[in-house]
Design a protein around this motif. Structure first.
Motif, PDB file in Angstrom:
ATOM      1  N   ALA A 124      40.806  -2.471  22.221  1.00  0.00           N
ATOM      2  CA  ALA A 124      39.893  -2.285  21.091  1.00  0.00           C
ATOM      3  C   ALA A 124      38.711  -1.412  21.499  1.00  0.00           C
ATOM      4  N   PHE A 125      38.123  -1.683  22.657  1.00  0.00           N
ATOM      5  CA  PHE A 125      37.021  -0.863  23.140  1.00  0.00           C
ATOM      6  C   PHE A 125      37.515   0.535  23.494  1.00  0.00           C
ATOM      7  N   GLY A 126      38.664   0.610  24.139  1.00  0.00           N
ATOM      8  CA  GLY A 126      39.174   1.886  24.630  1.00  0.00           C
ATOM      9  C   GLY A 126      39.428   2.901  23.546  1.00  0.00           C
ATOM     10  N   LEU A 127      39.580   2.441  22.304  1.00  0.00           N
ATOM     11  CA  LEU A 127      39.791   3.375  21.206  1.00  0.00           C
ATOM     12  C   LEU A 127      38.576   4.260  20.955  1.00  0.00           C
ATOM     13  N   ALA A 128      37.376   3.785  21.285  1.00  0.00           N
ATOM     14  CA  ALA A 128      36.168   4.583  21.024  1.00  0.00           C
ATOM     15  C   ALA A 128      36.155   5.870  21.850  1.00  0.00           C
ATOM     16  N   PRO A 129      36.265   5.802  23.192  1.00  0.00           N
ATOM     17  CA  PRO A 129      36.341   7.059  23.947  1.00  0.00           C
ATOM     18  C   PRO A 129      37.603   7.863  23.663  1.00  0.00           C
ATOM     19  N   MET A 130      38.683   7.189  23.306  1.00  0.00           N
ATOM     20  CA  MET A 130      39.926   7.897  22.984  1.00  0.00           C
ATOM     21  C   MET A 130      39.752   8.771  21.755  1.00  0.00           C
ATOM     22  N   LEU A 131      39.131   8.225  20.698  1.00  0.00           N
ATOM     23  CA  LEU A 131      38.926   8.999  19.471  1.00  0.00           C
ATOM     24  C   LEU A 131      37.924  10.127  19.698  1.00  0.00           C
TER      25      LEU A 131
END
Length: 596
Positions: A124-131
Motif C-alpha cells: 500500500a505504501f509502495g504504490l506512492a513512489p511507484m506512481l
C-alpha cells in the motif's frame, strides 16, 4: 508471522551471477556513467534496511487503520508520513530518474530489485513512489523542457508526488470513450473538467504537492483513442520561481472502501476547470501513457513477486516450527510430540511451488528489466530495436503471469498455515487481499492476455514471438554440452516446441475465426509464462551448478533441487494448456446468453 527480511542474497545472485548485470551496464555508456558494482551493492544494502526496518513494520497497522477521507482531505495511517520522509531523504523517488533533472539515473535492472523489496514490505505504501516514478517517466519522455525543468526535480526529490488519472466511471479499458475535456485558455494552459476514478494516491498528506497526469480530450479531438491528449494538472499551481501558489480547481470527492491495499488512498478525483498543461502532442496522449506502461506493468508484476516472497518467508518459518503428526518415514523428532510439518510431502509441494514461482519470477522480471535497459540506452540501433521488440512481447507476460502466480503463491502460503492462515494476526490473509488488485489494475490480466495474443503475436504475424523463441533456442544450443544442464534442456526444448506449435496453430486460426484470439489468449499467456520461467530456471541452474559442489550453506544446491521440482511438477502444466488452446472456441461460444 515472520518479519519480512529483504532477500538480498537471492537478489544479488540473480543480478550478478545469473545475468552479470554489471557487464551489461558497462556495455551501455549512458548507464556506465552513473552505476558500477559498488554503487549498486550499496543501494541494495540500504534498500534492504529501509524496507525491512522501516516499511515492513507499518504494513499491518496501515491495513488496520487505512486512509481516512474528510471534506476532501486524506489522512494516511500512523507512521506513513515519517516513512515517506525517509524515502525522500534517501532520494528513492528518483532512483531511476533522469540525472539532468535531479534523478539518480540507475538502470531498471537495479531499480526492479528495489521495487520488489518495496512492494514486498508494504504494498500500500509502495504504490506512492511507484506512481510518482511512472508519472516522471511519462513527463520526462514527452514533456516540454519547460515542464520538465519546472516539475521533475521536485518529483524526483519526493517533495512532490505524482498520480496517473486515466479511468472514468464509464470508461476503464475503453479509454476512447472518456469524457474529460480540456479547453484552451489562450495562454498555453487548458481548463480541465471531468471525473476520474480509481486514482491511486490521488490525494494524501505525504507530499507538499501532487502532480496529476490526466487523460482528456480537446474540443476538436477525433473520436476514439486517437483523440486522447495528456495534461499535467498540479494540486497547487507552481509559481515561476518554483514556489507553490494557489490551490488548483481539483478535489478528491471520496476514497474507495477496498478489499485490500487499505493503507493507500484510491480516490475519486473531480477536475472543475483545473488549469493544466499539455504533455506531448495534441491527441497523442495514449502514446505518452504507453511510454511508462511497459515500466509500470513490469512494476505490477514485481508486486506479485514481492507479495509472494513475503508469503513464502512466513510459510517457511511456520512449516519449520509448527509440529503436527509424524513424518511418513517415521518420527524425525522423537523427543517431541510430533514432527514439524515441513516433513510432510504436501507441505513440501506447497513450499516448493511457491519457491518455483518466486525465484523463477524474480529472474524473469530481471530478464525483462534487462531488455528495458537495452531498449533505452543501447547506442546500436539494431540492438535497440531488438530489445524494444522483446519488451513489447514480454511486458504483458510479466504483468499478468507474475501477478496470477503471486496470488497463487499467497493463497498457498495461507494454506500452509491451515486455520491460522485465515486469522488476521498471522498476516497471510492480508497478503491475499493486497495482491488480488495486481491482477486487475494497470490493465486486467485478461486484457494483458489479449494484448499478448492479439497485438504482439498475431498482430506481428509471429515476428515478435520469434525473437523470444530464438533467444531460448540459442541458449539451449549453446549449453547442449553442459552436463549440469543436460537433464533440463530436453524438457525445456520440448516446452519451447509446444509453445511454438500452439503459436502457429492460433496464427492459422485467427484469420478464420473472430473468436480464436480471445478464446486462446489466457491459456496462451499461462503457457508462455510457464515456458519462460522454465527458461529462467535453466539460467539459474547454469549459474548455480558450478558452485554447488563446494556449497556448504545449501544456497546453490537448493537452487538445483528447486529447479528439478519446477521441471518435474510445474512445467508439465504446459501440456494440458496446449490441449485447451487447440480445442478452439466452439465450446466457449456455443451457449446463448440466455443459457448462462
Amino acid at each position: 508471522m515472520a518479519d519480512y527480511q529483504a532477500p538480498l542474497r537471492d537478489i544479488r545472485f540473480v543480478l550478478n551471477e545469473v545475468f552479470d548485470a554489471p557487464s551489461l551496464w558497462a556495455s551501455l555508456p549512458k548507464l556506465a556513467e552513473y552505476v558500477d558494482p559498488e554503487t549498486a551493492d550499496a543501494i541494495l544494502e540500504e534498500a534492504g534496511k529501509i524496507t525491512s526496518g522501516v516499511l515492513a513494520p507499518l504494513n499491518r497497522e496501515g491495513d488496520e487503520q487505512g486512509c481516512k477521507w474528510n471534506d476532501g482531505e486524506v489522512t494516511t495511517p500512523d507512521g506513513f508520513r515519517e516513512a515517506y520522509q525517509t524515502i525522500v531523504e534517501g532520494g528513492w523517488n528518483g532512483l531511476g530518474g533522469n540525472p539532468e533533472f535531479g534523478g539518480m539515473g540507475m538502470p531498471k535492472t537495479l531499480v526492479a530489485q528495489f521495487e520488489e523489496m518495496l512492494q514486498a514490505s508494504n504494498m500500500a505504501f509502495g504504490l506512492a513512489p511507484m506512481l510518482t516514478a511512472g508519472a516522471c517517466l511519462a513527463l520526462d519522455a514527452h514533456g516540454s523542457e519547460e515542464l520538465k525543468s519546472k516539475y521533475l526535480p521536485s518529483m524526483y526529490s519526493g517533495v512532490w508526488s505524482g498520480a496517473m488519472d486515466l479511468t472514468e466511471p464509464h470508461a476503464g479499458t475503453d479509454l476512447g470513450i472518456i469524457r474529460t475535456r480540456a479547453e484552451p485558455q489562450g495562454d498555453g494552459s487548458y481548463a480541465v473538467t471531468g471525473t476520474k476514478i480509481f486514482i491511486t494516491w490521488g490525494e494524501h498528506d505525504l507530499a507538499e504537492n501532487i502532480i496529476h497526469l490526466v487523460l482528456g480530450k480537446l474540443p476538436d479531438a477525433p473520436k476514439g483513442p486517437k483523440g486522447i491528449s495528456l495534461f499535467l494538472v498540479p494540486k497547487f499551481l507552481v509559481n515561476e520561481d518554483g514556489s507553490l501558489g494557489e490551490r488548483n480547481s481539483l478535489s478528491c470527492g471520496s476514497i474507495e472502501k477496498k478489499m485490500g491495499i487499505k493503507g493507500s488512498a484510491t480516490c475519486v478525483m473531480n477536475f472543475d476547470g483545473a488549469r493544466g498543461w499539455l504533455v506531448g502532442e495534441p491527441n497523442k496522449g495514449l502514446a505518452a501513457m504507453f511510454t511508462m506502461m511497459n515500466y509500470e506493468r513490469l512494476g505490477v508484476g514485481i508486486q506479485g513477486i514481492g507479495a509472494a516472497e513475503a508469503s513464502l518467508q512466513s510459510a517457511r518459518e511456520y512449516a519449520l516450527e509448527r509440529i503436527q503428526s509424524r513424518a511418513p518415514s517415521g518420527a524425525q523428532q522423537k523427543d517431541k510430540a510430533a514432527d514439524p510439518i515441513i516433513v510432510h510431502p504436501d507441505v513440501r509441494r506447497m513450499l516448493l511451488t511457491m519457491k518455483g514461482y518466486v525465484e523463477g519470477g524474480r529472474t524473469f522480471s530481471t530478464y525483462v528489466a534487462q531488455w528495458l535497459d537495452i531498449a533505452k540506452y543501447a547506442e546500436d540501433a539494431e540492438r535497440q530495436e531488438y530489445a524494444q521488440g522483446m519488451v513489447a512481447l514480454l511486458t504483458p507476460v510479466a504483468k499478468a503471469f507474475l501477478t496470477d502466480r503471486g496470488l497463487d503463491a499467497c493463497i498457498i502460503g495461507q494454506q500452509v498455515f491451515g486455520g491460522h492462515g485465515f486469522i488476521r494476526e498471522w498476516g497471510q490473509e492480508q497478503l491475499v487481499r493486497d495482491v488480488r488488485i495486481t491482477q486487475i489494475y494497470e490493465g486486467t490480466n485478461g486484457i494483458q492476455a489479449l494484448d499478448l495474443m492479439g497485438r504482439k503475436v498475431v498482430g506481428s504475424e509471429g515476428r515478435l514471438y520469434e525473437l523470444f523463441a530464438q533467444d531460448m533456442a540459442t541458449f539451449i544450443e549453446e549449453n547442449a554440452a553442459d552436463p549440469a544442464l543436460r537433464p533440463f534442456l530436453e524438457p525445456l526444448a520440448a516446452a519451447l516446441e509446444r509453445l511454438s506449435d500452439v503459436t502457429e496453430h492460433v496464427l492459422g486460426q485467427a484469420d478464420r475465426s473472430p473468436e480464436a484470439i480471445g478464446a486462446a489468449s489466457v491459456e496462451y499467456l499461462d503457457l508462455f509464462g510457464l515456458t519462460a520461467l522454465g527458461y529462467m530456471w535453466a539460467k539459474i541452474v547454469k549459474a548455480a551448478a558450478a558452485k554447488a559442489e563446494a556449497d556448504t550453506s545449501g544456497f546453490y544446491t537448493g537452487k538445483l533441487k528447486t529447479a528439478r521440482f519446477y521441471f518435474d511438477r510445474l512445467l508439465p502444466k504446459t501440456v494440458s494448456l496446449a490441449e485447451s488452446i487447440r480445442s478452439g472456441s466452439d465450446s466457449m461460444m456455443a451457449l446463448t446468453a440466455e443459457e448462462f
